[in-house]
Design an enzyme around this catalytic site. Sequence first.
Site, PDB file in Angstrom:
ATOM      1  N   GLY A 119       6.464   5.012   8.925  1.00  0.00           N
ATOM      2  CA  GLY A 119       5.454   5.910   8.818  1.00  0.00           C
ATOM      3  C   GLY A 119       5.630   6.615  10.294  1.00  0.00           C
ATOM      4  O   GLY A 119       6.512   6.394  11.034  1.00  0.00           O
TER       5      GLY A 119
ATOM      6  N   GLU B  12       9.255   1.035  11.258  1.00  0.00           N
ATOM      7  CA  GLU B  12      10.256   2.089  11.134  1.00  0.00           C
ATOM      8  C   GLU B  12       9.709   3.345  11.308  1.00  0.00           C
ATOM      9  O   GLU B  12       8.992   3.816  10.246  1.00  0.00           O
ATOM     10  CB  GLU B  12      10.970   1.642   9.823  1.00  0.00           C
ATOM     11  CG  GLU B  12      12.373   2.408   9.943  1.00  0.00           C
ATOM     12  CD  GLU B  12      12.574   3.630   9.343  1.00  0.00           C
ATOM     13  OE1 GLU B  12      12.372   4.543  10.036  1.00  0.00           O
ATOM     14  OE2 GLU B  12      12.656   3.856   7.867  1.00  0.00           O
TER      15      GLU B  12
ATOM     16  N   LYS C  48       0.938  -1.307   0.011  1.00  0.00           N
ATOM     17  CA  LYS C  48       0.008   0.179   0.052  1.00  0.00           C
ATOM     18  C   LYS C  48       0.758   1.289  -0.032  1.00  0.00           C
ATOM     19  O   LYS C  48       1.511   1.567   1.147  1.00  0.00           O
ATOM     20  CB  LYS C  48      -0.878  -0.088   1.189  1.00  0.00           C
ATOM     21  CG  LYS C  48      -2.197   0.599   1.155  1.00  0.00           C
ATOM     22  CD  LYS C  48      -2.351   1.920   1.052  1.00  0.00           C
ATOM     23  CE  LYS C  48      -1.812   2.840   1.962  1.00  0.00           C
ATOM     24  NZ  LYS C  48      -1.843   4.467   1.909  1.00  0.00           N
TER      25      LYS C  48
ATOM     26  N   GLU D 141       8.905  15.611  16.408  1.00  0.00           N
ATOM     27  CA  GLU D 141       9.511  15.366  14.984  1.00  0.00           C
ATOM     28  C   GLU D 141       8.703  16.535  14.171  1.00  0.00           C
ATOM     29  O   GLU D 141       7.480  16.542  13.965  1.00  0.00           O
ATOM     30  CB  GLU D 141       8.986  14.087  14.555  1.00  0.00           C
ATOM     31  CG  GLU D 141       9.640  14.000  13.255  1.00  0.00           C
ATOM     32  CD  GLU D 141       9.593  12.247  12.801  1.00  0.00           C
ATOM     33  OE1 GLU D 141       8.577  11.903  12.836  1.00  0.00           O
ATOM     34  OE2 GLU D 141      10.397  11.594  12.197  1.00  0.00           O
TER      35      GLU D 141
ATOM     36  N   CYS E  69      13.492  10.065   8.315  1.00  0.00           N
ATOM     37  CA  CYS E  69      13.172   9.560   9.633  1.00  0.00           C
ATOM     38  C   CYS E  69      14.378   9.917  10.464  1.00  0.00           C
ATOM     39  O   CYS E  69      14.319  10.215  11.790  1.00  0.00           O
ATOM     40  CB  CYS E  69      12.607   8.259   9.504  1.00  0.00           C
ATOM     41  SG  CYS E  69      13.926   7.332   8.510  1.00  0.00           S
TER      42      CYS E  69
HETATM   43  P1  NAI Z   1       1.543   8.111   8.322  1.00  0.00           P
HETATM   44  O1  NAI Z   1       2.179   7.178   9.429  1.00  0.00           O
HETATM   45  O2  NAI Z   1       0.158   8.594   8.465  1.00  0.00           O
HETATM   46  O3  NAI Z   1       1.423   7.465   6.949  1.00  0.00           O
HETATM   47  C1  NAI Z   1       2.376   6.460   6.462  1.00  0.00           C
HETATM   48  C2  NAI Z   1       1.472   5.375   5.588  1.00  0.00           C
HETATM   49  O4  NAI Z   1       0.860   4.858   6.464  1.00  0.00           O
HETATM   50  C3  NAI Z   1       0.885   5.879   4.406  1.00  0.00           C
HETATM   51  O5  NAI Z   1       0.750   4.928   3.552  1.00  0.00           O
HETATM   52  C4  NAI Z   1      -0.540   5.875   5.027  1.00  0.00           C
HETATM   53  O6  NAI Z   1      -1.772   5.906   4.227  1.00  0.00           O
HETATM   54  C5  NAI Z   1      -0.395   4.820   5.764  1.00  0.00           C
HETATM   55  N1  NAI Z   1      -1.572   4.898   6.971  1.00  0.00           N
HETATM   56  C6  NAI Z   1      -2.307   5.959   7.709  1.00  0.00           C
HETATM   57  N2  NAI Z   1      -2.905   5.512   8.499  1.00  0.00           N
HETATM   58  C7  NAI Z   1      -3.027   4.129   8.657  1.00  0.00           C
HETATM   59  C8  NAI Z   1      -3.850   3.464   9.230  1.00  0.00           C
HETATM   60  N3  NAI Z   1      -4.835   3.669  10.298  1.00  0.00           N
HETATM   61  N4  NAI Z   1      -3.878   2.076   9.031  1.00  0.00           N
HETATM   62  C9  NAI Z   1      -2.676   1.551   7.859  1.00  0.00           C
HETATM   63  N5  NAI Z   1      -2.186   2.358   7.460  1.00  0.00           N
HETATM   64  C10 NAI Z   1      -2.461   3.786   7.597  1.00  0.00           C
HETATM   65  O7  NAI Z   1       2.301   9.312   7.965  1.00  0.00           O
HETATM   66  P2  NAI Z   1       1.776  10.990   7.287  1.00  0.00           P
HETATM   67  O8  NAI Z   1       0.579  11.376   7.972  1.00  0.00           O
HETATM   68  O9  NAI Z   1       2.089  10.824   5.939  1.00  0.00           O
HETATM   69  O10 NAI Z   1       2.974  11.980   8.037  1.00  0.00           O
HETATM   70  C11 NAI Z   1       2.626  12.300   9.143  1.00  0.00           C
HETATM   71  C12 NAI Z   1       3.994  12.358  10.053  1.00  0.00           C
HETATM   72  O11 NAI Z   1       4.565  11.244  10.334  1.00  0.00           O
HETATM   73  C13 NAI Z   1       5.029  13.226   9.154  1.00  0.00           C
HETATM   74  O12 NAI Z   1       4.859  14.583   9.312  1.00  0.00           O
HETATM   75  C14 NAI Z   1       6.234  12.856   9.813  1.00  0.00           C
HETATM   76  O13 NAI Z   1       6.470  13.243  11.186  1.00  0.00           O
HETATM   77  C15 NAI Z   1       5.922  11.498  10.357  1.00  0.00           C
HETATM   78  N6  NAI Z   1       6.327  10.548   8.874  1.00  0.00           N
HETATM   79  C16 NAI Z   1       7.847   9.750   9.428  1.00  0.00           C
HETATM   80  C17 NAI Z   1       8.061   8.855   8.298  1.00  0.00           C
HETATM   81  C18 NAI Z   1       9.323   7.869   8.443  1.00  0.00           C
HETATM   82  O14 NAI Z   1       9.977   7.602   7.475  1.00  0.00           O
HETATM   83  N7  NAI Z   1       9.626   7.682   9.675  1.00  0.00           N
HETATM   84  C19 NAI Z   1       7.599   8.798   6.873  1.00  0.00           C
HETATM   85  C20 NAI Z   1       6.401   9.957   6.869  1.00  0.00           C
HETATM   86  C21 NAI Z   1       5.981  10.318   7.734  1.00  0.00           C
END
Ligand code: NAI
Length: 492
Positions: free
Chosen positions: A242, A264, A189, A395, A298
Amino acid sequence: MATVTEHRHAATRRKLQTKLLIDGQWRESQSGKTFATLDPCTEDVIIEVSEGDAADIDLAVKAARKAFDSGPWRKTDARDRGRMIYKLADLIEENIDDLAALETLDNGKPISESRHADLPLVIDCLRYYAGWADKIHGQTIPIRGKHFCYTKREPVGVAGQIIPWNFPMLMTAWKWGPALAAGCTLVLKPAEQTPLTALRMGELALEAGFPAGVINIVPGYGETAGAALVSHKGVDKIAFTGEGRTAEIIMRNAADSMKRLTFELGGKSPNIVFADADLDAAVNGSMVGMFLNQGQCCCAGTRLFVQESAHDEVVAKLAAKAKARKLGDPFDPATEQGPQVDRAQFDKILSYVDKGKSEGAQCVAGGERHGDKGFFIRPTIFADVRDDMAIAREEIFGPVLSVIKFKTIDEVIARANGTEYGLAAAVWTRDIGKAHAIADQVRAGTIWINCYDVFDAAAPFGGFKRSGLGRELGEKGLEAYTETKTVTIALD
Ligand code: NAI
Ligand code: MG
């Protein structure tokens, strides 16, 4: 030399894949719904992509299940599995310019990075794991009595893989490489902000010869498609990259079916500069560690601890570099920094910039958006940051650096560890004793000494504390896609 416009057009010249990949077929979503993916540089819609939800996830998981339980994949020799992964890496290499352009279009990262950093790492990761496919060994174990005991390592089964938007292709490679080498089947996904390169990789995977159902791709939103993948009974493991809060939700929703989990997540990584360091190298490395990928990493070194006597010099050098950094169209090969990925991130980052100013940190560079179109933010540096300020604790995931002064090594170790995160840390010093003390005592999954952001497919990566669960890359990353089976045979 190609013009910026020509580079941009290269990304859209070929017909973009916008459908779901399920059981070897490209299909519309069952609801018929689509969502727009934007170019963060122009804020224009690139194209509409089929929006998968629970119904599509169900089909994709069933296809992956069938391919795992009874398809030709399980009977494929490990060495031939490896050859298919190699083939995928070769096809990506043949299409490297188009893929880099597509990544830059969808994500906004500078073409110089997508072409010369992301893509080479993608290819390297797949080749590294291709080599593992026929080297996944068990052990023979001397147990008591007249028995022969051995272990074997079997694929964990169907892997659900949920990735973010900051390194769309690289995160796909980190997920696919070990899963396919181990003999799993998978449902990916991609992030809703950046689905295009994963879909193109799906096309290349079919060309590489992976049987139907081995690789399935369902673009869509997290709360619908992502959540359905997490709770689906046919999925054995979830690998997620994420936000920490999303990981908590995933952990709860995966509990019913006892899924294996690897996470991660984020960080607030300390980057420690001692006064005895090569300060120019430290400044250059800290710029990369902070501002690479628009600060959307990250492991970004967002808390820069500088020893008192070097503090003013380091801050002045950083501020000068930040002001000189070239922002602009990511398709311009000279661009060093592109736009943030979307409006939500842009707004979040600017709200932290405001917090930094109102909490009394001193903004020595940036602190505002760049231009009036696209999600550009000037590289921002705050000095006089205290550990209790929001910009030092939370973050931000954008180009905002907090510089913090310190005096002694014991003090900086305690302050570096004063966070709920533990993904990465770096130290700059010419004193090998100090460097090792930091490496020993800072609680983080990766420690860089006199360098930053050195990644290799062979070196495990992941977080302590709230920064993650398990490791990706290296042999550790492969283990996460296997189960150990113990076999015991009576000898008489
Ligand atoms: P997110 O964690 O919401 O999204 C990452 C992935 O998870 C996307 O594919 C999203 O569609 C999916 N996702 C979201 N909610 C879900 C759920 N309930 N069940 C299963 N999958 C789900 O992150 P987002 O909203 O894109 O970014 C928010 C913050 O997260 C950023 O501002 C940053 O601080 C952090 N982040 C950290 C990352 C890393 O590499 N560690 C990468 C992206 C965001
Ligand atoms: Mg989210």
